[in-house]
Write a protein that holds these residues in place. Structure first.
Motif, PDB file in Angstrom:
ATOM      1  N   MET A   1     -59.530   0.727 -17.073  1.00  0.00           N
ATOM      2  CA  MET A   1     -58.516   1.360 -17.671  1.00  0.00           C
ATOM      3  C   MET A   1     -58.914   2.122 -18.754  1.00  0.00           C
ATOM      4  SD  MET A   1     -54.471   0.144 -18.515  1.00  0.00           S
ATOM      5  CE  MET A   1     -54.264   0.073 -16.922  1.00  0.00           C
ATOM      6  N   LYS A   2     -58.755   3.280 -19.047  1.00  0.00           N
ATOM      7  CA  LYS A   2     -59.254   3.975 -20.217  1.00  0.00           C
ATOM      8  C   LYS A   2     -57.995   4.720 -21.407  1.00  0.00           C
ATOM      9  CE  LYS A   2     -63.601   3.597 -19.779  1.00  0.00           C
ATOM     10  NZ  LYS A   2     -64.242   2.387 -20.567  1.00  0.00           N
ATOM     11  N   ARG A   3     -57.050   4.835 -20.601  1.00  0.00           N
ATOM     12  CA  ARG A   3     -55.679   5.570 -21.254  1.00  0.00           C
ATOM     13  C   ARG A   3     -54.533   4.814 -21.083  1.00  0.00           C
ATOM     14  NH1 ARG A   3     -56.466  12.203 -20.409  1.00  0.00           N
ATOM     15  NH2 ARG A   3     -58.544  12.253 -21.506  1.00  0.00           N
ATOM     16  N   ILE A   4     -53.712   4.299 -21.989  1.00  0.00           N
ATOM     17  CA  ILE A   4     -52.397   4.089 -22.012  1.00  0.00           C
ATOM     18  C   ILE A   4     -51.392   4.604 -22.755  1.00  0.00           C
ATOM     19  CG2 ILE A   4     -53.293   1.435 -21.706  1.00  0.00           C
ATOM     20  CD1 ILE A   4     -52.385   1.074 -24.326  1.00  0.00           C
ATOM     21  N   GLY A   5     -50.168   4.435 -22.419  1.00  0.00           N
ATOM     22  CA  GLY A   5     -49.022   5.146 -23.155  1.00  0.00           C
ATOM     23  C   GLY A   5     -48.166   3.827 -23.649  1.00  0.00           C
ATOM     24  N   VAL A   6     -47.228   4.433 -24.640  1.00  0.00           N
ATOM     25  CA  VAL A   6     -46.312   3.651 -25.141  1.00  0.00           C
ATOM     26  C   VAL A   6     -45.148   4.535 -25.635  1.00  0.00           C
ATOM     27  CG1 VAL A   6     -47.266   3.893 -27.573  1.00  0.00           C
ATOM     28  CG2 VAL A   6     -45.686   2.068 -27.056  1.00  0.00           C
ATOM     29  N   LEU A   7     -43.949   3.935 -25.174  1.00  0.00           N
ATOM     30  CA  LEU A   7     -42.708   4.599 -25.518  1.00  0.00           C
ATOM     31  C   LEU A   7     -41.588   3.655 -25.977  1.00  0.00           C
ATOM     32  CD1 LEU A   7     -40.383   4.124 -23.061  1.00  0.00           C
ATOM     33  CD2 LEU A   7     -41.695   5.750 -21.842  1.00  0.00           C
ATOM     34  N   THR A   8     -40.510   4.175 -26.697  1.00  0.00           N
ATOM     35  CA  THR A   8     -39.507   3.174 -26.846  1.00  0.00           C
ATOM     36  C   THR A   8     -38.015   3.932 -26.266  1.00  0.00           C
ATOM     37  OG1 THR A   8     -39.263   4.574 -29.033  1.00  0.00           O
ATOM     38  CG2 THR A   8     -40.296   2.502 -29.253  1.00  0.00           C
ATOM     39  N   SER A   9     -37.379   2.989 -25.695  1.00  0.00           N
ATOM     40  CA  SER A   9     -36.228   3.438 -24.977  1.00  0.00           C
ATOM     41  C   SER A   9     -34.836   2.565 -25.386  1.00  0.00           C
ATOM     42  CB  SER A   9     -36.578   3.062 -23.767  1.00  0.00           C
ATOM     43  OG  SER A   9     -35.464   3.692 -22.804  1.00  0.00           O
ATOM     44  N   GLY A  10     -33.869   3.190 -25.229  1.00  0.00           N
ATOM     45  CA  GLY A  10     -32.530   2.575 -25.673  1.00  0.00           C
ATOM     46  C   GLY A  10     -32.236   2.608 -27.002  1.00  0.00           C
ATOM     47  N   GLY A  11     -31.466   1.485 -27.309  1.00  0.00           N
ATOM     48  CA  GLY A  11     -31.273   1.487 -28.870  1.00  0.00           C
ATOM     49  C   GLY A  11     -32.415   1.232 -29.712  1.00  0.00           C
ATOM     50  N   ASP A  12     -32.404   1.920 -30.912  1.00  0.00           N
ATOM     51  CA  ASP A  12     -33.373   1.418 -31.873  1.00  0.00           C
ATOM     52  C   ASP A  12     -33.326   0.167 -32.400  1.00  0.00           C
ATOM     53  OD1 ASP A  12     -31.279   2.716 -33.338  1.00  0.00           O
ATOM     54  OD2 ASP A  12     -32.472   2.419 -34.945  1.00  0.00           O
ATOM     55  N   ALA A  13     -34.347  -0.305 -32.793  1.00  0.00           N
ATOM     56  CA  ALA A  13     -34.326  -1.579 -33.458  1.00  0.00           C
ATOM     57  C   ALA A  13     -35.425  -1.867 -34.473  1.00  0.00           C
ATOM     58  CB  ALA A  13     -34.592  -2.850 -32.375  1.00  0.00           C
ATOM     59  N   TYR A  29     -58.913  -0.498 -30.551  1.00  0.00           N
ATOM     60  CA  TYR A  29     -59.884  -1.655 -30.996  1.00  0.00           C
ATOM     61  C   TYR A  29     -60.651  -1.763 -29.565  1.00  0.00           C
ATOM     62  CZ  TYR A  29     -61.915  -6.189 -31.930  1.00  0.00           C
ATOM     63  OH  TYR A  29     -62.625  -7.312 -32.248  1.00  0.00           O
ATOM     64  N   HIS A  30     -60.138  -1.841 -28.444  1.00  0.00           N
ATOM     65  CA  HIS A  30     -60.706  -1.872 -27.214  1.00  0.00           C
ATOM     66  C   HIS A  30     -61.076  -0.789 -26.439  1.00  0.00           C
ATOM     67  CE1 HIS A  30     -59.999  -6.165 -26.866  1.00  0.00           C
ATOM     68  NE2 HIS A  30     -58.898  -6.274 -27.337  1.00  0.00           N
ATOM     69  N   ASP A  31     -61.311   0.327 -27.353  1.00  0.00           N
ATOM     70  CA  ASP A  31     -61.850   1.500 -26.738  1.00  0.00           C
ATOM     71  C   ASP A  31     -61.062   2.360 -25.674  1.00  0.00           C
ATOM     72  OD1 ASP A  31     -64.132   1.441 -28.339  1.00  0.00           O
ATOM     73  OD2 ASP A  31     -65.220   0.005 -26.720  1.00  0.00           O
ATOM     74  N   LEU A  32     -59.580   2.033 -25.943  1.00  0.00           N
ATOM     75  CA  LEU A  32     -58.764   2.715 -25.012  1.00  0.00           C
ATOM     76  C   LEU A  32     -58.248   3.958 -25.839  1.00  0.00           C
ATOM     77  CD1 LEU A  32     -56.638  -0.138 -23.922  1.00  0.00           C
ATOM     78  CD2 LEU A  32     -58.280   1.235 -22.401  1.00  0.00           C
ATOM     79  N   GLY A 278     -55.461  -6.430 -16.203  1.00  0.00           N
ATOM     80  CA  GLY A 278     -54.814  -5.938 -14.857  1.00  0.00           C
ATOM     81  C   GLY A 278     -53.581  -6.227 -14.460  1.00  0.00           C
ATOM     82  N   LYS A 279     -52.713  -6.717 -15.420  1.00  0.00           N
ATOM     83  CA  LYS A 279     -51.303  -7.308 -15.196  1.00  0.00           C
ATOM     84  C   LYS A 279     -50.408  -6.040 -15.068  1.00  0.00           C
ATOM     85  CE  LYS A 279     -52.819 -11.461 -15.233  1.00  0.00           C
ATOM     86  NZ  LYS A 279     -52.348 -12.374 -16.303  1.00  0.00           N
ATOM     87  N   ALA A 280     -49.365  -6.355 -14.210  1.00  0.00           N
ATOM     88  CA  ALA A 280     -48.237  -5.151 -14.227  1.00  0.00           C
ATOM     89  C   ALA A 280     -47.080  -5.784 -13.926  1.00  0.00           C
ATOM     90  CB  ALA A 280     -48.577  -4.177 -13.283  1.00  0.00           C
ATOM     91  N   GLY A 281     -45.962  -5.126 -14.499  1.00  0.00           N
ATOM     92  CA  GLY A 281     -44.552  -5.517 -14.107  1.00  0.00           C
ATOM     93  C   GLY A 281     -44.385  -6.881 -14.922  1.00  0.00           C
ATOM     94  N   ARG A 282     -44.803  -6.853 -16.057  1.00  0.00           N
ATOM     95  CA  ARG A 282     -44.701  -8.286 -17.127  1.00  0.00           C
ATOM     96  C   ARG A 282     -43.798  -7.895 -18.131  1.00  0.00           C
ATOM     97  NH1 ARG A 282     -45.694 -12.652 -13.723  1.00  0.00           N
ATOM     98  NH2 ARG A 282     -46.187 -13.948 -15.406  1.00  0.00           N
ATOM     99  N   THR A 283     -43.098  -8.766 -18.753  1.00  0.00           N
ATOM    100  CA  THR A 283     -42.504  -8.714 -19.965  1.00  0.00           C
ATOM    101  C   THR A 283     -43.189  -9.784 -20.825  1.00  0.00           C
ATOM    102  OG1 THR A 283     -40.554 -10.558 -19.801  1.00  0.00           O
ATOM    103  CG2 THR A 283     -40.328  -7.987 -18.923  1.00  0.00           C
ATOM    104  N   VAL A 284     -43.447  -9.493 -22.067  1.00  0.00           N
ATOM    105  CA  VAL A 284     -43.769 -10.398 -23.155  1.00  0.00           C
ATOM    106  C   VAL A 284     -42.606 -10.959 -23.974  1.00  0.00           C
ATOM    107  CG1 VAL A 284     -45.655 -10.615 -24.835  1.00  0.00           C
ATOM    108  CG2 VAL A 284     -45.837  -8.912 -23.108  1.00  0.00           C
TER     109      VAL A 284
END
Length: 319
Positions: A1-13, A29-32, A278-284
């Motif tokens: 994996m070389k590229r990832i994205g991030v978004l915020t959705s719904g009400g702000d917090a 930091y991990h060269d992404l 390599g995880k997907a469909g998880r919540t932290v």
């Protein structure tokens, strides 16, 4: 994996910016390569996507709201909207996504994962209504905003011998009302998780009057009913000088607390680690101060629970 994205959705917090910062810097930091998606799922469909650098997230950890902005998007709930979003992700070469938001945001994350696109959810909502985590990003800051407001209202309640009804946010969860009411010694706390009889509220008010109490604070979670209606009933049944304050969206704003900044930083960094694993469909989340992750489907089908021992304690201490 070389590229990832991030978004915020719904009400702000408050704390969302700290989470964005953590995702971006942990990724770099991990060269992404890390890409910010603006205006939530609506921006994803439109391709409102920009590569973020270290400096892009400088000087934001202490700011409320979200630098990526947020929006609700009905179109993304449809297969056609989801297909458009995935097309944009492929266009930018993004291979994994971190979504910061509440249960509606997690529904979108689940749809992406089901279609083979790795997505991790971060619980960002002041309501604290996401299962699988003791606290959500923004809850602590909103709670302290409420407490500060109640402290000020109590000053004027004391000066004028008034009863104040204060309506707080929380949607269908009573966490904000319960924690604020317990922290501020409210005489009554109305939460969706418990039934309430007006006679009981009146009885507690009268008991306070009998022992010489001149003012009272009653906290109402918005998921119960309107604070204005509660105030009207109290005024009619007791003839007490009653005022109502609806705190509204002031609860969503402001600089995030230290707790929310640290929580958001930990969760954001862990989300990147999960994608790299390599995880997907998880919540932290965080439970007993330790980072955890859960299947997003399990979280969406679970019910948020509130510690009713705290509720009983609040009643015992407000006699």
């Amino acid at each position: 994996m070389k590229r990832i994205g991030v978004l915020t959705s719904g009400g702000d917090a408050p704390g969302m910016n700290a989470a964005i910062r953590a995702v971006v810097r942990k990724g770099i930091y991990h060269d992404l390569e890390v890409y910010g998606i603006y205006n939530g799922y609506a921006g994803l469909i439109e391709g409102n996507i920009t590569k973020l650098e270290l400096g892009s997230v400088g000087d934001i950890i202490h700011r409320g709201g979200t630098m990526l902005r947020t929006a609700r998007c009905e179109e993304f709930k449809t297969p056609e909207g989801q297909a458009k979003g995935i097309e944009q992700l492929k266009k930018f070469g993004i291979e994994g996504l971190v979504v910061i938001g509440g249960d509606g945001s997690f529904q979108g994350a689940l749809r992406l994962t089901e279609q083979g696109f790795p997505t991790i959810g971060l619980p960002g909502t002041i309501d604290n209504d996401i299962p699988g985590t003791d606290f959500t990003i923004g809850f602590d800051t909103a709670l302290n905003t409420i407490i500060e407001a109640i402290d000020k209202i109590r000053d004027t309640a004391t000066s004028h011998d008034r009863t104040y009804v204060i309506e707080v946010m929380g949607r269908d969860a009573g966490d904000l009302a319960l924690w604020a009411g317990l922290a501020d010694g409210a005489e009554s706390i109305l939460i969706p998780e418990e039934t309430h009889e007006m006679e009981q509220i009146i009885e507690r008010l009268n008991h306070g009057l009998e022992r010489g109490k001149k003012h009272s604070i009653i906290i109402v979670a918005e998921g119960v009913c309107s604070g204005l209606e509660i105030g009207k009933q109290i005024q009619e049944k007791t003839k007490l000088d009653t005022r109502v304050t609806v705190l509204g969206h002031i609860q969503r704003g402001g600089s995030p607390s230290a707790f929310d900044r640290v929580l958001a930083s930990r969760l954001g960094a862990r989300a990147v680690e999960l994608l790299l694993e390599g995880k997907a469909g998880r919540t932290v989340g965080v439970q007993n101060s330790k980072l955890v992750d859960h299947d997003i489907q399990d979280i969406l089908t679970s019910k948020h629970t509130l510690d009713l021992n705290m509720y009983r304690l609040s009643q015992e201490l407000s006699i």
